[in-house]
Motif scaffolding. Structure first.
Motif, PDB file in Angstrom:
ATOM      1  N   GLN A 151       1.135  -3.902   5.325  1.00 17.79           N
ATOM      2  CA  GLN A 151      -0.041  -3.495   6.074  1.00 17.79           C
ATOM      3  C   GLN A 151       0.214  -3.541   7.578  1.00 17.79           C
ATOM      4  O   GLN A 151      -0.232  -2.660   8.324  1.00 17.79           O
ATOM      5  CB  GLN A 151      -1.233  -4.390   5.706  1.00 17.79           C
ATOM      6  N   HIS A 152       0.955  -4.515   7.992  1.00 16.94           N
ATOM      7  CA  HIS A 152       1.207  -4.660   9.423  1.00 16.94           C
ATOM      8  C   HIS A 152       2.345  -3.758   9.874  1.00 16.94           C
ATOM      9  O   HIS A 152       2.297  -3.193  10.972  1.00 16.94           O
ATOM     10  CB  HIS A 152       1.517  -6.125   9.757  1.00 16.94           C
ATOM     11  N   CYS A 190       0.846  -1.192   0.000  1.00 13.79           N
ATOM     12  CA  CYS A 190       0.000   0.000   0.000  1.00 13.79           C
ATOM     13  C   CYS A 190       0.885   1.248   0.000  1.00 13.79           C
ATOM     14  O   CYS A 190       1.826   1.343   0.793  1.00 13.79           O
ATOM     15  CB  CYS A 190      -0.915   0.015   1.221  1.00 13.79           C
ATOM     16  N   CYS A 231      -6.620  -0.590   3.289  1.00 15.13           N
ATOM     17  CA  CYS A 231      -5.441  -1.352   2.881  1.00 15.13           C
ATOM     18  C   CYS A 231      -5.642  -2.804   3.309  1.00 15.13           C
ATOM     19  O   CYS A 231      -5.870  -3.088   4.508  1.00 15.13           O
ATOM     20  CB  CYS A 231      -4.186  -0.766   3.527  1.00 15.13           C
ATOM     21  N   ARG A 238       3.187  -0.914   8.600  1.00 14.85           N
ATOM     22  CA  ARG A 238       2.788   0.488   8.433  1.00 14.85           C
ATOM     23  C   ARG A 238       3.935   1.348   7.896  1.00 14.85           C
ATOM     24  O   ARG A 238       3.974   2.556   8.125  1.00 14.85           O
ATOM     25  CB  ARG A 238       2.298   1.083   9.756  1.00 14.85           C
ATOM     26  N   GLN A 239       4.861   0.739   7.212  1.00 17.68           N
ATOM     27  CA  GLN A 239       5.979   1.480   6.636  1.00 17.68           C
ATOM     28  C   GLN A 239       5.686   1.792   5.164  1.00 17.68           C
ATOM     29  O   GLN A 239       5.256   0.915   4.413  1.00 17.68           O
ATOM     30  CB  GLN A 239       7.276   0.679   6.751  1.00 17.68           C
ATOM     31  N   GLN A 279      -0.146   4.063   0.892  1.00 16.79           N
ATOM     32  CA  GLN A 279      -0.509   4.686   2.162  1.00 16.79           C
ATOM     33  C   GLN A 279      -0.895   3.569   3.138  1.00 16.79           C
ATOM     34  O   GLN A 279      -2.051   3.150   3.208  1.00 16.79           O
ATOM     35  CB  GLN A 279      -1.682   5.654   1.962  1.00 16.79           C
ATOM     36  N   PRO A 280       0.053   3.067   3.883  1.00 17.09           N
ATOM     37  CA  PRO A 280      -0.249   1.927   4.783  1.00 17.09           C
ATOM     38  C   PRO A 280      -1.310   2.255   5.818  1.00 17.09           C
ATOM     39  O   PRO A 280      -1.967   1.342   6.341  1.00 17.09           O
ATOM     40  CB  PRO A 280       1.099   1.631   5.446  1.00 17.09           C
ATOM     41  N   ASP A 281      -1.508   3.534   6.133  1.00 22.28           N
ATOM     42  CA  ASP A 281      -2.503   3.917   7.122  1.00 22.28           C
ATOM     43  C   ASP A 281      -3.919   3.947   6.568  1.00 22.28           C
ATOM     44  O   ASP A 281      -4.869   4.223   7.314  1.00 22.28           O
ATOM     45  CB  ASP A 281      -2.151   5.296   7.697  1.00 22.28           C
ATOM     46  N   ASP A 282      -4.061   3.696   5.291  1.00 26.99           N
ATOM     47  CA  ASP A 282      -5.395   3.674   4.692  1.00 26.99           C
ATOM     48  C   ASP A 282      -6.216   2.562   5.342  1.00 26.99           C
ATOM     49  O   ASP A 282      -5.776   1.408   5.448  1.00 26.99           O
ATOM     50  CB  ASP A 282      -5.273   3.438   3.183  1.00 26.99           C
ATOM     51  N   LEU A 283      -7.425   2.888   5.767  1.00 25.31           N
ATOM     52  CA  LEU A 283      -8.267   1.919   6.458  1.00 25.31           C
ATOM     53  C   LEU A 283      -8.641   0.740   5.567  1.00 25.31           C
ATOM     54  O   LEU A 283      -8.956  -0.357   6.076  1.00 25.31           O
ATOM     55  CB  LEU A 283      -9.545   2.607   6.968  1.00 25.31           C
TER      56      LEU A 283
END
Length: 1207
Positions: free
Chosen positions: A267-268, A252, A260, A270-271, A254-258
């Motif tokens: 995803q885990h 992703c 994702c 968040r980088q 944007q890993p913070d995208d809900l």
């Protein structure tokens, strides 16, 4: 022609001269040309007299005919299709394009819409998360575009191009797949999960949320669908295409995208991913095998480290593919969504164009103005809109140009003396030419010649400038008619004197434009033919209708009415009264001495009732030798005019109360005679002119080496626009072109596989071809076909080894193994199509990688039906298309074993990408390499040709210079023949052609200094410059040829009578071109205005400066030499008196007369040959006044004589 004055008009005391004219001395070789020209001029004289007699009828019928032709503009067609405009007629590209359309029957498979993103700061890196997020924002905005037409809503998913949608027997699954199947979008976002957001398809299954690509895991979905349907074949299809988890298995951005997905690698953690690392090597669509987007398609301005790893890039590009209008029409034909709107291909085109315009608009507005990045959007419709705008007629510019021309024509032909003014003639002439231009274009429309940008943007102004040239020439000649010409013959005399020049220039112009039509570019051929037709209509209007206008104006002038306001009578006009000459003595006077100065006693009387002036000249006039002048006693200017005697006060009778204004003589003819010609024909001036023009020619030869070939789209699109910004950015960062190598029919594909592989290898090795990644097989149908056969062969071998497939059964084997089984038993023989013994004795692909010829077309049917993704990726476009065949593994009848063979191929293609094509030389090199590869394949028996935009629009440059040189040479030869035929003097024709060749060469050199590239458009102007240059040279040459005397005198006379019309014509042409500067297209300004302006100025300099100098040095001898004897009874002339003007009342004369003593210039007019004309010596035209009785006598004092006296 000279006429003897009627006896009733002779003044008192006049004695008829004795026959003293010596025989005419003609050069023997010139006798026939003179009489031929005289015959032609006689026809023109008769034509002019006939027009004058019926001027009203001629004018009415002429305007009616021209107006009727102008109505043809209503059916005019403006062509904007690039292929129809720029592909050479009859060329191999045209034949290849025709072959492609004949076999495929439709246009390109898809159209492209592009987004290019760059940093607002020049050269900044765009491989950052921030830049990719902004690119996502712009691309997402563009992908959500919807337009409402025909009561329906059209979004991207409905109109996008989808590659290789598989056919599934289960109807429910097939509909779901059709809705979900992704659009082809080439974007750097496909390296990330966010690429799925651009796909708008969705499907619904009971018990779960809507299925979209953002949450679709194909492997998991198939597991869920297994209880409902048998999807083993579809599973194998996805496995072969290497779909895997599609987008949900990618990182992703944007890993913070809900949203994702949990399956995303980051995803885990968040980088944020490393953008450069993810984009290295390119990206993939939903299929890793068939949808690989190379770096060059996604990134521009790439920089790498020493190990070749991607470090930075300066541009990002996303490309959205849409269906073609034909495909969209076929896709929705008969569909429930369009059954109620009368669905047609035109409606499909309208839908696509509306969507594309909205796409470009929203994409350009997607990012805020303060964003660090900027987006450039473009579509195929944008290009069409540019061409439509380029082809539209600007009513404001056309009206402005014609108003300028009207004002100039009116002002330049106005005179202080209202009876001599021709302002109305100027206005009528410009309007007549405008109508002739409209009628010519209307005739072209009726003939089916399509219009294009050159027609609408340039031709109205160019044709107006050329046409008004002849209007000025006739108007000037009409005012300079010989003094003895009767009123009823003025128009005939005018056409007799100028008709040859007008015919010569018009015929040469038409020939020039017809020769320019040899350039085999449809747009330029249409422009050239239209220009030739318009020039022809101008010629007809000038020679037939405009003389009627002159005749009507002549009646106004004869009736002493005001110019323009012809309903009002003019105040006291000042006609110059003709005075008969006296006989000369016995001594011979060469005709070169055209003017003699006589000291005479003249009496001027102004009748108070009629406001006419009568001048009385005694019968004995003392002639004195002419004084010296700057041209060596060859040219003299009159010292005054009898107009100076007008306006005296009747109350005083002792003073000169009025003289002509000094500005009355300030005209171009006076300037040419008194200033320009004497200065130009000085020996040192001639030498300087030759040196300067030689230097100009040398400089132009150097400039010619600077001219480069080419015409980029950025040259056509207006600068400062968003479209120009996109094209400039694309040319800088993404100079890629999709091309194809087409193989034709006429050879056996099955037995020519090795030659096909060799052809592909040779083409792939070209410098401009973008090679595929080392890890990817070439994207050609033959490679995909062989690889697919090898794949099912491997599956069969495994099934055979494990016993799942035997000689008598394949049902327990895999889908691929069963397919291989059916192919291996095919013999290709219609009588015995199956041979089961071949299962273990043959391979679908031999050790050399070739398919057995007897299996080739049977296997092609199976591959096309069983591997839609591979077929779509190959872009093979087979013709004839192989028959549809559905594999049924569980068929028990044996019918499924019989596979229909495809018909022999007549069309197939290999796709390629060309890169690094920046300059025309790069295109030419690539084209030559491609043609050489095809020629080499031809020697091996494979018929092939390259296809694509570089070959459509740039192949013309392979032979453009040769075509240009051929057209110019043929035209120069044709001009020489036309001039030699009409002038009947090859010597003069040779000098004209020499000057025209210099003009063309110098114009070519000026193009180099102006940075104008050589393309079909400048070639047409260069070729047409020969014809346009004739306007500036023929009039001077003809004036020189038909004048008597030494070369200097004849050059001076030619300048005197042609300087004004030629200059006025040049100014009128420049005024017509001036309105081109108001165009929004820099291309019009640079390639038309600047080039045509340079051509006009060169023509003016060469026609009025260089040509007279060459004629004065190398000109042909005079055609006629005439000698005259003086009357021996005439007393020797006394010494010349001062030329002052002295007034005084004679005691022996009536009170109404005044005595004048002055030096007067007397013009001698020897009898000319039939059709020839000797120019009068006066500055201004003269009228044959009505006879006015003198006081105390019954004889008339005015007469039509051979001489004109002006004080």
């Amino acid at each position: 022609m000279a006429r003897s004055p009627p006896p009733g008009e002779l003044p008192p005391g006049y004695t008829a001269p004795a026959p003293s004219v010596a025989p005419q001395i003609l050069a023997g070789s010139l006798k026939a040309p003179l009489w031929l020209r005289a015959y032609f001029q006689g026809l023109l004289f008769s034509l002019g007299c006939g027009i004058q007699r019926h001027c009203g009828k001629v004018l009415f019928l002429g305007l009616l005919a021209l107006g009727a032709l102008a109505l043809g503009l209503r059916v005019a067609i403006i062509e904007t299709d690039l292929e129809q405009l720029w592909v050479e007629v009859g060329s191999r590209v045209s034949q290849e394009l025709h072959y492609t359309k004949e076999k495929l029957g439709y246009e390109a498979a898809y159209t492209s819409q592009m987004l290019i993103q760059t940093s607002r700061q020049e050269g900044e890196n765009v491989l950052t998360s921030e830049a990719l997020n902004l690119h996502l924002q712009a691309a997402l905005t563009a992908s959500k575009v919807q337009v409402s037409l025909y009561g329906k809503s059209w979004d991207l998913n409905k109109i996008c191009y989808k590659s290789g949608v598989p056919l599934i027997e289960n109807g429910m699954i097939e509909r779901m797949i059709e809705k979900l199947f992704p659009c082809v979008i080439l974007t750097p976002l496909d390296c990330f999960w966010e690429g799925a957001k651009l796909q708008g398809g969705s499907a619904y299954l009971p018990g779960r949320p809507d299925i979209q690509w953002t949450n679709l895991d194909p492997e998991q979905l198939l597991e869920e669908l297994v209880p409902f349907a048998s999807l083993e074949g579809f599973r194998e299809l996805l496995d072969k295409a290497q779909v895997g988890q599609a987008y949900v298995g990618r990182p992703c951005l944007q890993p913070d995208d809900l949203h994702c997905p949990p399956s995303a690698p980051n995803q885990h953690s968040r980088q944020a991913p490393s953008v450069a690392q993810e984009l290295s090597g390119g990206c993939h669509g939903f299929s890793h095998k068939f949808m690989h987007w190379q770096e060059e398609l996604l990134l521009g301005g790439i920089a790498r480290d020493s190990q070749g790893q991607l470090l930075r890039a300066e541009a990002l590009q996303s490309t959205f593919l849409l269906m073609s209008p034909r495909q969209l029409y076929e896709h929705f034909r008969g569909d429930y969504q369009t059954h109620d709107i009368g669905w047609s291909e035109e409606q499909a085109t309208t839908v696509l164009q509306a969507w594309q315009r909205r796409f470009v608009q929203l994409a350009q507005e997607a990012l805020p103005e303060n964003a660090s990045q900027q987006v450039h959007a473009f579509s195929s419709t944008t290009l069409d809109d540019i061409l439509h705008a380029f082809s539209e007629v600007s009513a404001a510019r056309v009206a402005g140009g014609y108003l300028l021309m009207l004002a100039y024509a009116c002002v330049t032909m106005l005179r202080w003396d209202c009876a001599q003014s021709q302002g109305t003639v100027g206005l009528a002439g410009v309007l007549l030419v405008a109508l002739a231009v409209a009628s010519g274009l209307g005739l072209c429309a009726l003939l089916g010649i399509t219009f294009n940008a050159a027609t609408t943007q340039v031709l109205p102004f160019l044709a107006l400038g050329i046409g008004v040239d002849d209007i000025f020439l006739l108007a000037h000649a009409f005012t300079e008619a010989p003094p003895d010409t009767s009123l009823q013959e003025r128009t005939g005399e005018c056409l007799q004197r100028t008709g040859t020049s007008v015919a010569l220039t018009s015929i040469t112009n038409m020939a020039a434009f017809c020769m320019a039509a040899l350039v085999p570019i449809p747009a330029l051929r249409a422009f050239s033919l239209q220009a030739a037709v318009v020039v022809g209509c101008n010629f007809a209007a000038v020679m037939l209708v405009f003389p009627a206008v002159l005749s009507l104006d002549l009646q106004r002038r004869h009736c002493q009415r005001l110019d323009v306001l012809c309903c009002f009578s003019s105040p006291c006009s000042a006609p110059v009264i003709q005075i008969l000459p006296q006989e000369l003595g016995d001594r011979m006077v060469p005709v070169g001495i055209a003017h003699l100065t006589a000291t005479v006693q003249a009496f001027a009387h102004c009748e108070a009732s009629s406001q006419h002036v009568v001048t009385i000249l005694p019968p004995q006039a003392h002639l004195v030798p002419p004084p010296s002048d700057p041209l060596g006693s060859e040219l003299f200017s009159p010292g005054g005019s009898t107009r100076d005697l007008l306006g005296q006060e009747e109350e005083t009778m002792q003073k000169a109360a009025g003289k002509s204004l000094p500005c009355d003589h300030w005209n171009l003819a006076h300037f040419a005679r008194c200033c320009f010609a004497p200065l130009l024909l000085q020996p040192h001036t001639k030498a300087m002119v030759l040196v300067l023009f030689g230097a100009l020619l040398g400089l132009s030869l150097y400039g010619a080496t600077l001219v480069q070939d080419g015409l980029a789209l950025t040259d056509v699109v207006p600068r400062g626009t968003k479209e120009h910004a996109f094209l400039s950015t694309q040319l800088r960062y993404f100079s890629l072109y999709e091309v194809a190598l087409v193989t034709q029919g006429g050879f056996d594909y099955a037995h020519s596989q090795r030659a096909l592989f060799d052809l592909h290898q040779r083409f792939s090795s070209l410098k401009a071809v973008l090679p595929p990644p080392a890890t990817q097989a070439p994207r050609t149908w033959l490679h995909y076909y062989c690889n697919w056969l090898q794949g099912i062969q491997a599956a069969f071998d495994q099934d055979w080894a494990s016993g799942r497939i035997t000689r008598h059964s394949y049902r327990n084997g895999s889908e691929d193994g069963a397919l291989a089984y059916k192919l291996l038993i095919q013999t290709g023989d219609d009588q015995e199509p199956l041979d089961f013994s071949q299962l273990t004795t043959r391979k679908l692909v031999d050790k050399e990688g070739l398919i057995p010829p007897e299996l080739f077309y049977v296997g092609l049917t199976v591959w096309v039906s069983s591997d839609p993704l591979g077929l779509a990726a190959s872009q093979a476009n087979f013709y004839p298309p192989p028959p549809e065949w559905l594999h049924d593994k569980y068929d028990s009848t044996g019918e499924n074993l019989r596979i229909p063979a495809a018909q022999p191929l007549e069309f197939a293609q290999f796709p390629f990408l060309l890169r690094g094509l920046q300059k025309t030389a790069d295109f030419v090199e690539a084209i030559e390499g491609a043609r050489a590869a095809c020629a080499e394949a031809g020697r091996a028996g494979v018929r092939a040709y390259p296809s694509g935009s570089p070959f459509l629009f740039w192949e013309q440059y392979l032979g453009l210079r040769r075509c240009f040189l051929l057209a110019v040479c043929v035209l120069l030869v044709g001009t020489f023949l036309v001039c030699a035929l009409l002038l009947l003097n090859p010597w003069t024709a040779g000098l004209i052609v020499l000057v025209l060749a210099m003009m063309t060469m110098e114009l070519f050199g000026i193009m180099g200094f102006l940075g104008i590239k050589l393309s079909a458009i400048p070639v047409v102007i260069l070729v047409a410059s020969v014809g346009i240059g004739v306007e500036f040279t023929v009039h001077v040459a003809l004036g020189f040829l038909t004048t008597q005397g030494s070369r200097n005198l004849r050059a001076t006379r030619a300048l005197e009578h042609t300087f004004a019309p030629v200059t006025d014509g040049a100014v009128s042409t420049l005024l017509g071109l001036l309105m081109l500067t108001g165009s929004n297209f820099d291309f019009i300004i640079r390639y038309f205005f600047m080039v045509l302006t340079a051509l006009t100025l060169l023509g003016l300099l060469h026609g009025l400066v260089l040509l007279p100098v060459l004629l004065s040095i190398l000109g042909p001898p005079p055609e006629v030499v005439q000698m005259y004897k003086e009357n021996p009874e005439v007393l020797s002339p006394p010494a010349a008196q001062g030329g002052g003007l002295r007034w005084g009342v004679s005691p022996t004369l009536p009170q109404s007369f005044a005595r004048v003593t002055t030096s007067m210039t007397v013009a001698l007019h020897p009898p000319p040959l039939p059709g020839a004309y000797i120019h009068p010596a006066s500055d201004e035209p003269t009228w044959s006044p009505a006879a006015i009785p003198a006081a105390g006598g019954s004889n008339n004092l005015s007469s039509r004589g051979l001489c004109l006296a002006t004080a």
